[in-house]
Motif scaffolding. Sequence first.
Motif, PDB file in Angstrom:
ATOM      1  N   ASP A  26       0.829  -1.207   0.000  1.00  7.58           N
ATOM      2  CA  ASP A  26       0.000   0.000   0.000  1.00  7.58           C
ATOM      3  C   ASP A  26       0.865   1.260   0.000  1.00  7.58           C
ATOM      4  O   ASP A  26       0.570   2.227  -0.704  1.00  7.58           O
ATOM      5  CB  ASP A  26      -0.923   0.009   1.223  1.00  7.58           C
ATOM      6  CG  ASP A  26      -1.963  -1.100   1.192  1.00  7.58           C
ATOM      7  OD1 ASP A  26      -2.464  -1.400   0.096  1.00  7.58           O
ATOM      8  OD2 ASP A  26      -2.263  -1.666   2.261  1.00  7.58           O
ATOM      9  N   LEU A  27       1.930   1.248   0.815  1.00  6.13           N
ATOM     10  CA  LEU A  27       2.810   2.411   0.873  1.00  6.13           C
ATOM     11  C   LEU A  27       3.548   2.596  -0.449  1.00  6.13           C
ATOM     12  O   LEU A  27       3.729   3.728  -0.916  1.00  6.13           O
ATOM     13  CB  LEU A  27       3.808   2.263   2.021  1.00  6.13           C
ATOM     14  CG  LEU A  27       3.210   2.189   3.435  1.00  6.13           C
ATOM     15  CD1 LEU A  27       4.306   1.975   4.465  1.00  6.13           C
ATOM     16  CD2 LEU A  27       2.405   3.439   3.748  1.00  6.13           C
ATOM     17  N   PHE A  28       3.973   1.483  -1.048  1.00  4.54           N
ATOM     18  CA  PHE A  28       4.654   1.599  -2.338  1.00  4.54           C
ATOM     19  C   PHE A  28       3.709   2.134  -3.403  1.00  4.54           C
ATOM     20  O   PHE A  28       4.093   2.978  -4.225  1.00  4.54           O
ATOM     21  CB  PHE A  28       5.224   0.255  -2.784  1.00  4.54           C
ATOM     22  CG  PHE A  28       5.915   0.338  -4.106  1.00  4.54           C
ATOM     23  CD1 PHE A  28       7.192   0.880  -4.208  1.00  4.54           C
ATOM     24  CD2 PHE A  28       5.281  -0.061  -5.276  1.00  4.54           C
ATOM     25  CE1 PHE A  28       7.821   1.012  -5.429  1.00  4.54           C
ATOM     26  CE2 PHE A  28       5.899   0.055  -6.511  1.00  4.54           C
ATOM     27  CZ  PHE A  28       7.177   0.598  -6.583  1.00  4.54           C
ATOM     28  N   ARG A  62      -1.235  -6.979 -10.629  1.00  5.38           N
ATOM     29  CA  ARG A  62      -2.653  -6.819 -10.319  1.00  5.38           C
ATOM     30  C   ARG A  62      -2.849  -6.075  -9.003  1.00  5.38           C
ATOM     31  O   ARG A  62      -3.736  -5.220  -8.877  1.00  5.38           O
ATOM     32  CB  ARG A  62      -3.334  -8.191 -10.265  1.00  5.38           C
ATOM     33  CG  ARG A  62      -3.589  -8.818 -11.630  1.00  5.38           C
ATOM     34  CD  ARG A  62      -4.577  -9.972 -11.530  1.00  5.38           C
ATOM     35  NE  ARG A  62      -4.017 -11.067 -10.742  1.00  5.38           N
ATOM     36  CZ  ARG A  62      -3.392 -12.124 -11.267  1.00  5.38           C
ATOM     37  NH1 ARG A  62      -3.264 -12.213 -12.595  1.00  5.38           N
ATOM     38  NH2 ARG A  62      -2.916 -13.076 -10.499  1.00  5.38           N
ATOM     39  N   ARG A  63      -2.020  -6.386  -8.002  1.00  4.64           N
ATOM     40  CA  ARG A  63      -2.129  -5.721  -6.705  1.00  4.64           C
ATOM     41  C   ARG A  63      -1.929  -4.214  -6.856  1.00  4.64           C
ATOM     42  O   ARG A  63      -2.698  -3.414  -6.311  1.00  4.64           O
ATOM     43  CB  ARG A  63      -1.093  -6.298  -5.737  1.00  4.64           C
ATOM     44  CG  ARG A  63      -1.099  -5.642  -4.365  1.00  4.64           C
ATOM     45  CD  ARG A  63      -0.030  -6.221  -3.448  1.00  4.64           C
ATOM     46  NE  ARG A  63      -0.389  -7.543  -2.966  1.00  4.64           N
ATOM     47  CZ  ARG A  63       0.220  -8.669  -3.300  1.00  4.64           C
ATOM     48  NH1 ARG A  63       1.245  -8.645  -4.150  1.00  4.64           N
ATOM     49  NH2 ARG A  63      -0.162  -9.821  -2.802  1.00  4.64           N
ATOM     50  N   LEU A  64      -0.908  -3.805  -7.606  1.00  2.00           N
ATOM     51  CA  LEU A  64      -0.670  -2.371  -7.796  1.00  2.00           C
ATOM     52  C   LEU A  64      -1.776  -1.724  -8.615  1.00  2.00           C
ATOM     53  O   LEU A  64      -2.161  -0.578  -8.370  1.00  2.00           O
ATOM     54  CB  LEU A  64       0.685  -2.150  -8.458  1.00  2.00           C
ATOM     55  CG  LEU A  64       1.922  -2.499  -7.622  1.00  2.00           C
ATOM     56  CD1 LEU A  64       3.179  -2.078  -8.367  1.00  2.00           C
ATOM     57  CD2 LEU A  64       1.890  -1.859  -6.242  1.00  2.00           C
ATOM     58  N   ALA A  69      -2.051   2.419  -8.773  1.00  2.00           N
ATOM     59  CA  ALA A  69      -0.700   2.858  -9.108  1.00  2.00           C
ATOM     60  C   ALA A  69      -0.424   2.839 -10.602  1.00  2.00           C
ATOM     61  O   ALA A  69       0.321   3.691 -11.124  1.00  2.00           O
ATOM     62  CB  ALA A  69       0.328   1.986  -8.385  1.00  2.00           C
ATOM     63  N   LEU A  70      -1.002   1.886 -11.322  1.00  2.00           N
ATOM     64  CA  LEU A  70      -0.709   1.781 -12.755  1.00  2.00           C
ATOM     65  C   LEU A  70      -1.316   2.917 -13.563  1.00  2.00           C
ATOM     66  O   LEU A  70      -0.934   3.122 -14.718  1.00  2.00           O
ATOM     67  CB  LEU A  70      -1.194   0.432 -13.297  1.00  2.00           C
ATOM     68  CG  LEU A  70      -0.509  -0.818 -12.751  1.00  2.00           C
ATOM     69  CD1 LEU A  70      -0.826  -2.015 -13.638  1.00  2.00           C
ATOM     70  CD2 LEU A  70       0.994  -0.640 -12.614  1.00  2.00           C
ATOM     71  N   THR A 273      16.011   0.039   1.863  1.00  2.00           N
ATOM     72  CA  THR A 273      14.820  -0.677   1.388  1.00  2.00           C
ATOM     73  C   THR A 273      13.547  -0.213   2.079  1.00  2.00           C
ATOM     74  O   THR A 273      12.456  -0.683   1.747  1.00  2.00           O
ATOM     75  CB  THR A 273      14.965  -2.185   1.623  1.00  2.00           C
ATOM     76  OG1 THR A 273      15.006  -2.439   3.035  1.00  2.00           O
ATOM     77  CG2 THR A 273      16.219  -2.733   0.963  1.00  2.00           C
ATOM     78  N   SER A 274      13.671   0.667   3.033  1.00  2.00           N
ATOM     79  CA  SER A 274      12.512   1.081   3.828  1.00  2.00           C
ATOM     80  C   SER A 274      11.582   2.000   3.047  1.00  2.00           C
ATOM     81  O   SER A 274      12.042   2.878   2.308  1.00  2.00           O
ATOM     82  CB  SER A 274      12.983   1.802   5.085  1.00  2.00           C
ATOM     83  OG  SER A 274      11.876   2.338   5.799  1.00  2.00           O
ATOM     84  N   PRO A 275      10.269   1.850   3.202  1.00  2.00           N
ATOM     85  CA  PRO A 275       9.378   2.912   2.731  1.00  2.00           C
ATOM     86  C   PRO A 275       9.746   4.222   3.416  1.00  2.00           C
ATOM     87  O   PRO A 275      10.182   4.233   4.576  1.00  2.00           O
ATOM     88  CB  PRO A 275       7.988   2.434   3.186  1.00  2.00           C
ATOM     89  CG  PRO A 275       8.123   0.960   3.384  1.00  2.00           C
ATOM     90  CD  PRO A 275       9.537   0.733   3.842  1.00  2.00           C
ATOM     91  N   PRO A 276       9.616   5.340   2.731  1.00  2.00           N
ATOM     92  CA  PRO A 276       9.942   6.615   3.355  1.00  2.00           C
ATOM     93  C   PRO A 276       8.933   6.991   4.432  1.00  2.00           C
ATOM     94  O   PRO A 276       7.769   6.574   4.388  1.00  2.00           O
ATOM     95  CB  PRO A 276       9.902   7.605   2.187  1.00  2.00           C
ATOM     96  CG  PRO A 276       9.038   6.960   1.156  1.00  2.00           C
ATOM     97  CD  PRO A 276       9.213   5.490   1.317  1.00  2.00           C
ATOM     98  N   GLN A 277       9.386   7.763   5.387  1.00  2.00           N
ATOM     99  CA  GLN A 277       8.471   8.295   6.388  1.00  2.00           C
ATOM    100  C   GLN A 277       7.413   9.187   5.736  1.00  2.00           C
ATOM    101  O   GLN A 277       6.245   9.189   6.137  1.00  2.00           O
ATOM    102  CB  GLN A 277       9.249   9.108   7.424  1.00  2.00           C
ATOM    103  CG  GLN A 277      10.261   8.327   8.222  1.00  2.00           C
ATOM    104  CD  GLN A 277      11.116   9.237   9.095  1.00  2.00           C
ATOM    105  OE1 GLN A 277      10.688  10.325   9.487  1.00  2.00           O
ATOM    106  NE2 GLN A 277      12.337   8.804   9.391  1.00  2.00           N
TER     107      GLN A 277
END
Length: 308
Positions: A26-28, A62-64, A69-70, A273-277
Motif C-alpha cells: 500500500d505504501l509503495f 494486479r495488486r498495484l 498505481a498503474l 529498502t525502507s518505505p519513506p516516512q
Amino acid sequence: MIEAAKIWNEPNNKSHWNPDLDPEWDLFARMTILSGQAIRAENGALTRVLGGISPIDPSFIRRLDERGALDHVDVVAVHGFPLDWNLWQIHEWPDKIEEIRAVTGKPVWVTEAGVSSFGAEEVQAWGVTRTAELLIGRVPRIHWYSLYDLPSAWEATTRHKEAEGSSYYRHFHMGLLRADGTPKPALDAYAPYAAEMGICQWFHFEDHRLDEAVAWMKRLGVRHLRTGLSWADSFRPNALAWFDRQMEALADFDVTITFCFTPEHRGIEPHHTSPPQVAEEFADFCAAMVRRYASTAPAAPFPLLAMG
C-alpha cells in the motif's frame, strides 16, 4: 538527456523494498502515484516506468493496479535472470512477457536481463545471444545487465549477502567486462545486438568507471542506457556535482533513469529498502531530478533537497 523515468527498482524483491514494513504494498503504491504525478507535472512527455519487478509476478502487477498505481505509469518493466536466480528456463522468456501482458494494457519493457559468468564465461556468451534472439522484436526496450562486473571489494545490493550461498557471488560476475575493464567473451557476443539491446549499468557515487564506460558503450554502438540517481546519495556532500557530471557524460544516450534508495534518516527504518516516512519527499526528489535533467522549460534553481 532522459527518455524515461523509472520509479524505484524491484519493489517486489526484499533486497529493494521491505515487505515486513509494507506487506500489501500500500505504501509503495501511494509513493508510485505521488511520484508519477510529480514526474508528469514536470514533463508531460516523459515516459514513466514502474520499477522493474523481480520475480516476474502477474499477481504483483494486479495488486498495484487495484491500488491505482498503474494509472500513473506508462510502462511496466520486468527483470529476469533465468540462468542464475529465477526458477524458470531461459527459453521461457516469451511466456514471462505474455504473463504480464495478460494482466495490463501497458507496454512491457525488460530493463534488466542478464547471465553471469560465475560458472563459465562461455555460458554467459551463449546467454547473451539466446536472450537477444528471444527478446529483440518482442518488447520495445531491452537492457542487458550489465557492462561491468561488480568489483569484489564492493558490496552487492541485497539483504541476504552470504546467506544466499553461491547465489550471492553471482552478483559480482554479471558484466560483459571484468572488474578490471578487460573484455569477456560475452562482449563479442553482445556487440551485434548493441543497437537493439541496451545496457543497464549502475554507477556508484563518484564512480571511477564512468568515462571508461561511456567510451565502451560508444564503441559498441549502444543507444539505450539504464542507470540510476539515488535519493540516498542526494544527501551526500557534493551530490549535485556528481549527478551533473554523470548525466553530462551520458548525454549522448537515450537514458532511462531510475529513482530509488531511501536515505536512512528518512526511512520508517534506517535502511535503503525502507518505505519513506513521508512519501511526498521521494516524489519531490523525482520532480527535482526531472526538472534538472529532463525539463521542458529553461533550467530552474534546485530548492527541493537539503544537501550535506
